[in-house]
Scaffold this motif. Sequence first.
Motif, PDB file in Angstrom:
ATOM      1  N   GLU A 195       0.827  -1.204   0.000  1.00 19.15           N
ATOM      2  CA  GLU A 195       0.000   0.000   0.000  1.00 19.15           C
ATOM      3  C   GLU A 195       0.863   1.257   0.000  1.00 19.15           C
ATOM      4  OE1 GLU A 195      -2.374  -0.366   3.450  1.00 19.15           O
ATOM      5  OE2 GLU A 195      -3.746  -1.866   2.605  1.00 19.15           O
ATOM      6  N   LEU A 196       1.918   1.267   0.815  1.00 19.01           N
ATOM      7  CA  LEU A 196       2.812   2.411   0.859  1.00 19.01           C
ATOM      8  C   LEU A 196       3.514   2.597  -0.477  1.00 19.01           C
ATOM      9  CD1 LEU A 196       4.431   1.927   4.399  1.00 19.01           C
ATOM     10  CD2 LEU A 196       2.575   3.477   3.765  1.00 19.01           C
ATOM     11  N   CYS A 197       3.901   1.494  -1.102  1.00 19.19           N
ATOM     12  CA  CYS A 197       4.539   1.535  -2.411  1.00 19.19           C
ATOM     13  C   CYS A 197       3.597   2.146  -3.446  1.00 19.19           C
ATOM     14  CB  CYS A 197       4.953   0.124  -2.818  1.00 19.19           C
ATOM     15  SG  CYS A 197       5.785  -0.015  -4.411  1.00 19.19           S
ATOM     16  N   ALA A 198       2.330   1.743  -3.403  1.00 20.55           N
ATOM     17  CA  ALA A 198       1.348   2.243  -4.360  1.00 20.55           C
ATOM     18  C   ALA A 198       1.109   3.735  -4.184  1.00 20.55           C
ATOM     19  CB  ALA A 198       0.038   1.472  -4.215  1.00 20.55           C
ATOM     20  N   VAL A 199       1.043   4.189  -2.923  1.00 23.39           N
ATOM     21  CA  VAL A 199       0.841   5.609  -2.663  1.00 23.39           C
ATOM     22  C   VAL A 199       2.034   6.419  -3.174  1.00 23.39           C
ATOM     23  CG1 VAL A 199       0.678   7.364  -0.854  1.00 23.39           C
ATOM     24  CG2 VAL A 199      -0.702   5.287  -0.711  1.00 23.39           C
ATOM     25  N   ALA A 200       3.237   5.974  -2.853  1.00 20.85           N
ATOM     26  CA  ALA A 200       4.432   6.688  -3.305  1.00 20.85           C
ATOM     27  C   ALA A 200       4.495   6.736  -4.826  1.00 20.85           C
ATOM     28  CB  ALA A 200       5.677   6.014  -2.740  1.00 20.85           C
ATOM     29  N   HIS A 201       4.085   5.647  -5.462  1.00 20.73           N
ATOM     30  CA  HIS A 201       4.103   5.588  -6.921  1.00 20.73           C
ATOM     31  C   HIS A 201       3.086   6.553  -7.524  1.00 20.73           C
ATOM     32  CE1 HIS A 201       5.109   3.941 -10.772  1.00 20.73           C
ATOM     33  NE2 HIS A 201       3.848   3.641 -11.020  1.00 20.73           N
ATOM     34  N   SER A 202       1.901   6.591  -6.950  1.00 22.44           N
ATOM     35  CA  SER A 202       0.862   7.490  -7.473  1.00 22.44           C
ATOM     36  C   SER A 202       1.249   8.949  -7.313  1.00 22.44           C
ATOM     37  CB  SER A 202      -0.473   7.212  -6.777  1.00 22.44           C
ATOM     38  OG  SER A 202      -0.418   7.610  -5.419  1.00 22.44           O
ATOM     39  N   LEU A 203       2.067   9.252  -6.292  1.00 25.64           N
ATOM     40  CA  LEU A 203       2.522  10.622  -6.055  1.00 25.64           C
ATOM     41  C   LEU A 203       3.774  10.965  -6.853  1.00 25.64           C
ATOM     42  CD1 LEU A 203       2.014  10.834  -2.177  1.00 25.64           C
ATOM     43  CD2 LEU A 203       0.541  11.782  -3.965  1.00 25.64           C
ATOM     44  N   GLY A 204       4.316   9.980  -7.551  1.00 19.80           N
ATOM     45  CA  GLY A 204       5.505  10.217  -8.359  1.00 19.80           C
ATOM     46  C   GLY A 204       6.767  10.438  -7.549  1.00 19.80           C
TER      47      GLY A 204
END
Length: 225
Positions: A195-204
């Motif tokens: 989940e943390l990985c996905a959030v960081a990815h979505s924020l670029g």
Amino acid sequence: MSCQPGSSLEEDKAFLLLALHSSSETLGVAVQDCRDPKTSRRTATFPLGRGLSNSLLNCVEELLPAASWPQLARLAVAIGPGGFTGTRLTVVMARTLAQQLGCSLDGVSSFALMAPRLAVALSHEQMEQPFWIVKSLPRRGTVAGRYQLQMAADVGAAKAVVELESPHLLAEDFKAFPALDAQDDVAKDVEHLLELCAVAHSLGQEVAWTDVLPVYPTSPVVVSS
């Protein structure tokens, strides 16, 4: 969700996220297609113990075949504290993949991953203040990290925490309070890592693979309250 901000799904060649957690004797693997995050997430745990070195690649391939690794857009790995050899193996694998693929790699301590679920044991007043997660090491002392729940509405993750002090050995006369005993739940923590990985990815947010190293406390550090 597009894998690269501003890009189209047709243009995206990298769309997979991979999270690895091996800070205990159980390996956790989690995978997600960020074009379809709600239905594509898959997680698995493998109680490998000392067999991790011989089984790591096969376990990862159960969820994500090697032929799909070039489609990885971002990776995340638990960096410990935990068993040094086991943690190091997944960190090395994640670093190698991130280097070869030219993608970001998130490194998160195993204590930071468990902090949100352990914090429910705190009183309401304590939950609003920094707290410690501690673990006794035979013949070594006590390793601890200091955390605070992140309450900001724009964090992007419901269970975000701030790691105020990364895990380290405490001085013998230091009393951590409030303190929660570290408790492994790899299935939940590797999913949180994803989940943390996905959030960081979505924020670029870009993170260099060179910045991710195992946490392995070796000497006591004097801390103040």
